[in-house]
Design an enzyme around this catalytic site. Structure first.
Site, PDB file in Angstrom:
ATOM      1  N   ASN A  56       0.870  -1.184   0.000  1.00 29.07           N
ATOM      2  CA  ASN A  56       0.000   0.000   0.000  1.00 29.07           C
ATOM      3  C   ASN A  56       0.907   1.233   0.000  1.00 29.07           C
ATOM      4  O   ASN A  56       1.480   1.596   1.023  1.00 29.07           O
ATOM      5  CB  ASN A  56      -0.875  -0.056   1.264  1.00 29.07           C
ATOM      6  CG  ASN A  56      -1.844   1.104   1.364  1.00 29.07           C
ATOM      7  OD1 ASN A  56      -1.839   2.012   0.511  1.00 29.07           O
ATOM      8  ND2 ASN A  56      -2.667   1.100   2.389  1.00 29.07           N
TER       9      ASN A  56
ATOM     10  N   LYS B 293       3.355   0.810   3.065  1.00 24.97           N
ATOM     11  CA  LYS B 293       2.870  -0.111   4.097  1.00 24.97           C
ATOM     12  C   LYS B 293       2.881  -1.485   3.459  1.00 24.97           C
ATOM     13  O   LYS B 293       2.496  -1.622   2.292  1.00 24.97           O
ATOM     14  CB  LYS B 293       1.419   0.234   4.432  1.00 24.97           C
ATOM     15  CG  LYS B 293       1.191   0.834   5.788  1.00 24.97           C
ATOM     16  CD  LYS B 293      -0.290   0.687   6.102  1.00 24.97           C
ATOM     17  CE  LYS B 293      -0.814   1.851   6.869  1.00 24.97           C
ATOM     18  NZ  LYS B 293      -2.269   1.918   6.895  1.00 24.97           N
TER      19      LYS B 293
ATOM     20  N   ARG C 237      -2.773  -2.088  -3.217  1.00 29.41           N
ATOM     21  CA  ARG C 237      -3.956  -1.283  -2.969  1.00 29.41           C
ATOM     22  C   ARG C 237      -3.856  -0.052  -3.856  1.00 29.41           C
ATOM     23  O   ARG C 237      -2.867   0.691  -3.809  1.00 29.41           O
ATOM     24  CB  ARG C 237      -3.981  -0.841  -1.507  1.00 29.41           C
ATOM     25  CG  ARG C 237      -5.228  -0.095  -1.194  1.00 29.41           C
ATOM     26  CD  ARG C 237      -5.010   0.970  -0.171  1.00 29.41           C
ATOM     27  NE  ARG C 237      -6.295   1.452   0.253  1.00 29.41           N
ATOM     28  CZ  ARG C 237      -6.705   1.448   1.499  1.00 29.41           C
ATOM     29  NH1 ARG C 237      -5.914   1.012   2.432  1.00 29.41           N
ATOM     30  NH2 ARG C 237      -7.887   1.896   1.791  1.00 29.41           N
TER      31      ARG C 237
ATOM     32  N   HIS D  48     -12.931   3.804   0.398  1.00 28.35           N
ATOM     33  CA  HIS D  48     -13.030   2.783   1.461  1.00 28.35           C
ATOM     34  C   HIS D  48     -13.760   1.527   0.986  1.00 28.35           C
ATOM     35  O   HIS D  48     -14.274   0.754   1.802  1.00 28.35           O
ATOM     36  CB  HIS D  48     -13.785   3.311   2.703  1.00 28.35           C
ATOM     37  CG  HIS D  48     -13.055   4.351   3.486  1.00 28.35           C
ATOM     38  ND1 HIS D  48     -13.714   5.389   4.123  1.00 28.35           N
ATOM     39  CD2 HIS D  48     -11.755   4.532   3.745  1.00 28.35           C
ATOM     40  CE1 HIS D  48     -12.834   6.154   4.731  1.00 28.35           C
ATOM     41  NE2 HIS D  48     -11.632   5.653   4.522  1.00 28.35           N
TER      42      HIS D  48
ATOM     43  N   ARG E 245     -11.193  16.700   7.911  1.00 30.44           N
ATOM     44  CA  ARG E 245     -11.920  17.109   6.700  1.00 30.44           C
ATOM     45  C   ARG E 245     -13.335  17.558   7.052  1.00 30.44           C
ATOM     46  O   ARG E 245     -13.961  16.987   7.953  1.00 30.44           O
ATOM     47  CB  ARG E 245     -12.005  15.939   5.708  1.00 30.44           C
ATOM     48  CG  ARG E 245     -10.669  15.583   5.119  1.00 30.44           C
ATOM     49  CD  ARG E 245     -10.778  14.363   4.222  1.00 30.44           C
ATOM     50  NE  ARG E 245      -9.720  13.423   4.528  1.00 30.44           N
ATOM     51  CZ  ARG E 245      -9.761  12.131   4.240  1.00 30.44           C
ATOM     52  NH1 ARG E 245     -10.814  11.618   3.639  1.00 30.44           N
ATOM     53  NH2 ARG E 245      -8.754  11.355   4.572  1.00 30.44           N
TER      54      ARG E 245
ATOM     55  N   PHE F 272      -9.849  11.297  17.965  1.00 34.78           N
ATOM     56  CA  PHE F 272     -11.080  11.191  18.749  1.00 34.78           C
ATOM     57  C   PHE F 272     -10.806  10.831  20.215  1.00 34.78           C
ATOM     58  O   PHE F 272     -11.603  11.144  21.086  1.00 34.78           O
ATOM     59  CB  PHE F 272     -12.010  10.147  18.121  1.00 34.78           C
ATOM     60  CG  PHE F 272     -12.647  10.625  16.841  1.00 34.78           C
ATOM     61  CD1 PHE F 272     -13.870  11.273  16.867  1.00 34.78           C
ATOM     62  CD2 PHE F 272     -12.024  10.437  15.616  1.00 34.78           C
ATOM     63  CE1 PHE F 272     -14.470  11.727  15.698  1.00 34.78           C
ATOM     64  CE2 PHE F 272     -12.618  10.874  14.439  1.00 34.78           C
ATOM     65  CZ  PHE F 272     -13.838  11.525  14.478  1.00 34.78           C
TER      66      PHE F 272
ATOM     67  N   GLY G 210     -10.748   2.536  13.116  1.00 31.99           N
ATOM     68  CA  GLY G 210     -10.199   2.978  14.409  1.00 31.99           C
ATOM     69  C   GLY G 210     -11.240   3.414  15.429  1.00 31.99           C
ATOM     70  O   GLY G 210     -11.282   2.911  16.556  1.00 31.99           O
TER      71      GLY G 210
ATOM     72  N   GLU H 297      -8.191  -4.677   5.712  1.00 29.40           N
ATOM     73  CA  GLU H 297      -8.062  -4.393   4.280  1.00 29.40           C
ATOM     74  C   GLU H 297      -6.947  -5.219   3.644  1.00 29.40           C
ATOM     75  O   GLU H 297      -7.062  -5.647   2.498  1.00 29.40           O
ATOM     76  CB  GLU H 297      -7.837  -2.893   4.072  1.00 29.40           C
ATOM     77  CG  GLU H 297      -9.123  -2.108   4.321  1.00 29.40           C
ATOM     78  CD  GLU H 297      -8.911  -0.642   4.595  1.00 29.40           C
ATOM     79  OE1 GLU H 297      -8.293  -0.324   5.634  1.00 29.40           O
ATOM     80  OE2 GLU H 297      -9.352   0.191   3.789  1.00 29.40           O
TER      81      GLU H 297
HETATM   82  P1  ADP Z   1      -7.044   6.079   9.248  1.00 31.30           P
HETATM   83  O1  ADP Z   1      -6.641   4.778   8.603  1.00 31.30           O
HETATM   84  O2  ADP Z   1      -8.048   6.863   8.463  1.00 31.30           O
HETATM   85  O3  ADP Z   1      -5.907   6.907   9.761  1.00 31.30           O
HETATM   86  P2  ADP Z   1      -7.946   4.506  11.533  1.00 31.30           P
HETATM   87  O4  ADP Z   1      -9.002   3.541  11.071  1.00 31.30           O
HETATM   88  O5  ADP Z   1      -6.606   3.979  11.888  1.00 31.30           O
HETATM   89  O6  ADP Z   1      -7.890   5.725  10.522  1.00 31.30           O
HETATM   90  O7  ADP Z   1      -8.537   5.300  12.792  1.00 31.30           O
HETATM   91  C1  ADP Z   1      -7.870   6.331  13.388  1.00 31.30           C
HETATM   92  C2  ADP Z   1      -8.833   7.088  14.284  1.00 31.30           C
HETATM   93  O8  ADP Z   1      -9.436   6.185  15.218  1.00 31.30           O
HETATM   94  C3  ADP Z   1      -8.141   8.184  15.077  1.00 31.30           C
HETATM   95  O9  ADP Z   1      -8.805   9.413  14.944  1.00 31.30           O
HETATM   96  C4  ADP Z   1      -8.241   7.700  16.500  1.00 31.30           C
HETATM   97  O10 ADP Z   1      -8.481   8.694  17.369  1.00 31.30           O
HETATM   98  C5  ADP Z   1      -9.472   6.802  16.513  1.00 31.30           C
HETATM   99  N1  ADP Z   1      -9.324   5.820  17.595  1.00 31.30           N
HETATM  100  C6  ADP Z   1      -8.461   4.794  17.673  1.00 31.30           C
HETATM  101  N2  ADP Z   1      -8.609   4.174  18.880  1.00 31.30           N
HETATM  102  C7  ADP Z   1      -9.595   4.827  19.553  1.00 31.30           C
HETATM  103  C8  ADP Z   1     -10.201   4.683  20.829  1.00 31.30           C
HETATM  104  N3  ADP Z   1      -9.836   3.725  21.683  1.00 31.30           N
HETATM  105  N4  ADP Z   1     -11.165   5.551  21.179  1.00 31.30           N
HETATM  106  C9  ADP Z   1     -11.546   6.541  20.351  1.00 31.30           C
HETATM  107  N5  ADP Z   1     -11.004   6.725  19.136  1.00 31.30           N
HETATM  108  C10 ADP Z   1     -10.049   5.891  18.726  1.00 31.30           C
END
Ligand code: ADP
Length: 408
Positions: free
Chosen positions: A7, A14, A91, A180, A241, A284, A331, A384
């Site tokens: 990726n 990655k 990917r 996605h 965003r 978050f 996440g 993925e």
């Molecule tokens: P991306 O691939 O788009 O970077 P991810 O699927 O890895 O995203 O998700 C990242 C997001 O998930 C981050 O904003 C992070 O804050 C949130 N996140 C991960 N673990 C937690 C958790 N335990 N509680 C709340 N939010 C979480």
């Protein structure tokens, strides 16, 4: 059958090597800051802890070379020789209207990826660099392209067209593409498995909530609508965003703040969303921590976010004339029981009733709704890389050359 999943981003690679006879991850990692100072190569084999090398990585070819050396390294390696790798799954972000399923990569597919660079200027060139690097280093190993946009090619015209002059769609292909797709497709199939029901008779709404976030309506296994659009800027309020806004805001802001096009893009892509609303963070976890301290801006931000997700779910339940299953993934969707609870609370009138205990303590794929809930609600971790490796294996075994590739 060992499959390498690649990726590529503009400055990162990655990777994951999977043994697809057992669907087991043999090694995974990340090369970062390619072409700039502070290059970093992380490699985690299944049988020991992570190894990190810090060194200048001049280009994508050098990064892939490092990956191959690590995989067959005498101390850290997981294969005796790279000849053990039987296929590579890439990917790819954008396949435009040309690609509706995974394809074996040949000259024509590379041409399509190149044409679609206009639609994904940051991602598609990086994907091509990864393909070229693999071709040079492993010329005899077949490669498959798995596209983020492909799953959404089943969205009907009435849902993918915008209310702008049709000739602009014809001239520039301005329409909804959606992203996605690899994740939405994977979790929808897992949901059908968990429910023990055929995917082709299921109305599912999938919420991929990460830093980038999107909702997808999946009817009988096919994407029929999704919240991201022409670009991944549309739809939900995300980490940084803005998601859906009145398009007139763009011109208004440019005039009021005297912004260039690039500055405006920066505001909407990198300074908005949860980060811009809260003034705290795009993560978050930080917002939830601020909520514990009763920070009013954090509370408001999470209300805006949950409302934006709930609205899309409701729209899609309407679009499919019902919803059998609701999925949370990525996440935030996997890890935040509070966000899942807040969103589901907004959806009571649609028959979504979560079980607070199951929702609170779920750690792996499972149903989190009450038995009597009309909508079976689930948390399903996305994967993925596994999805890409499965598609690669299936295509290589069937050798369905260029299925799903429309005429260029
Ligand atoms: P991306 O691939 O788009 O970077 P991810 O699927 O890895 O995203 O998700 C990242 C997001 O998930 C981050 O904003 C992070 O804050 C949130 N996140 C991960 N673990 C937690 C958790 N335990 N509680 C709340 N939010 C979480």
């Amino acid at each position: 059958m060992k499959i390498l999943v690649i990726n590529c981003g503009s400055s990162s690679v990655k990777y994951q090597l999977l043994d697809m006879d057992e669907e087991k991850v043999l090694a995974k990692g990340l090369c970062e800051r390619i072409g700039t100072k502070g290059g970093r190569f992380k490699y985690t084999p299944y049988h020991q802890g992570a190894v990190v090398w810090e060194k200048f990585i001049p280009d994508h070819k050098s990064a892939v070379e490092m990956v191959l050396r690590a995989l067959s390294h005498e101390k850290y390696g997981v294969v005796n020789s790279i000849d053990a790798i039987k296929g590579i799954g890439h990917r790819i972000v954008h396949g435009g209207e040309y690609i509706s399923q995974s394809v074996i990569i040949d000259g024509k597919v590379k041409e399509v990826i190149n044409i679609c660079t206009e639609l994904a200027p940051l991602h598609n060139p990086a994907n091509l660099m990864g393909i070229k690097a693999c071709e040079e280093l492993m010329p005899d190993i077949p490669m498959v392209g798995v596209f983020d946009t492909a799953f959404h090619q089943t969205i009907p015209a009435y849902a993918y067209l915008y209310g702008i002059p049709y000739k602009l769609y014809e001239k520039y292909k301005i329409r909804k593409y959606g992203f996605h797709g690899i994740s939405h497709k994977y979790v929808a199939a897992r949901a059908a498995e968990i429910l023990g029901r055929p995917l082709d008779n299921l109305k599912t709404v999938s919420c991929h909530l990460g830093n980038g976030a999107s909702v997808c309506a999946i009817k009988n296994g096919q994407s029929v609508d999704t919240s991201m659009g022409f670009t991944p800027l549309a739809g939900l309020v995300m980490g940084t965003r803005c998601g859906d806004i009145d398009p007139a805001i763009a011109a208004y802001l440019m005039k009021k703040e005297n912004l260039t096009v690039e500055e405006l893009e920066d505001v909407l892509n990198k300074q908005s969303g949860v980060f811009g609303l809260s003034g705290i963070s795009n993560d978050f976890r930080d917002i939830e921590n601020a909520q514990i301290k009763n920070d009013p801006q954090a509370n408001l931000t999470m209300e805006v976010f949950s409302y934006s997700v709930s609205k899309y779910i409701a729209q899609y339940a309407m679009a499919m004339d019902g919803m059998d299953a609701l999925i949370f993934t990525a996440g935030l969707g996997q890890n935040s029981y509070i966000v899942r609870q807040d969103i589901c609370t907004n959806l009571k009138s649609l028959g979504v009733e979560i079980d607070k205990e199951k929702n609170r303590y779920c750690t792996d794929a499972q149903i989190i709704s009450r038995q009597e809930s009309q909508v079976c609600t689930m948390m399903i971790p996305t994967d993925e890389e596994l999805a890409i490796a499965r598609e690669t294996k299936a295509l290589l075994l069937n050798q369905k050359h260029c299925a799903g590739l429309a005429a260029v």
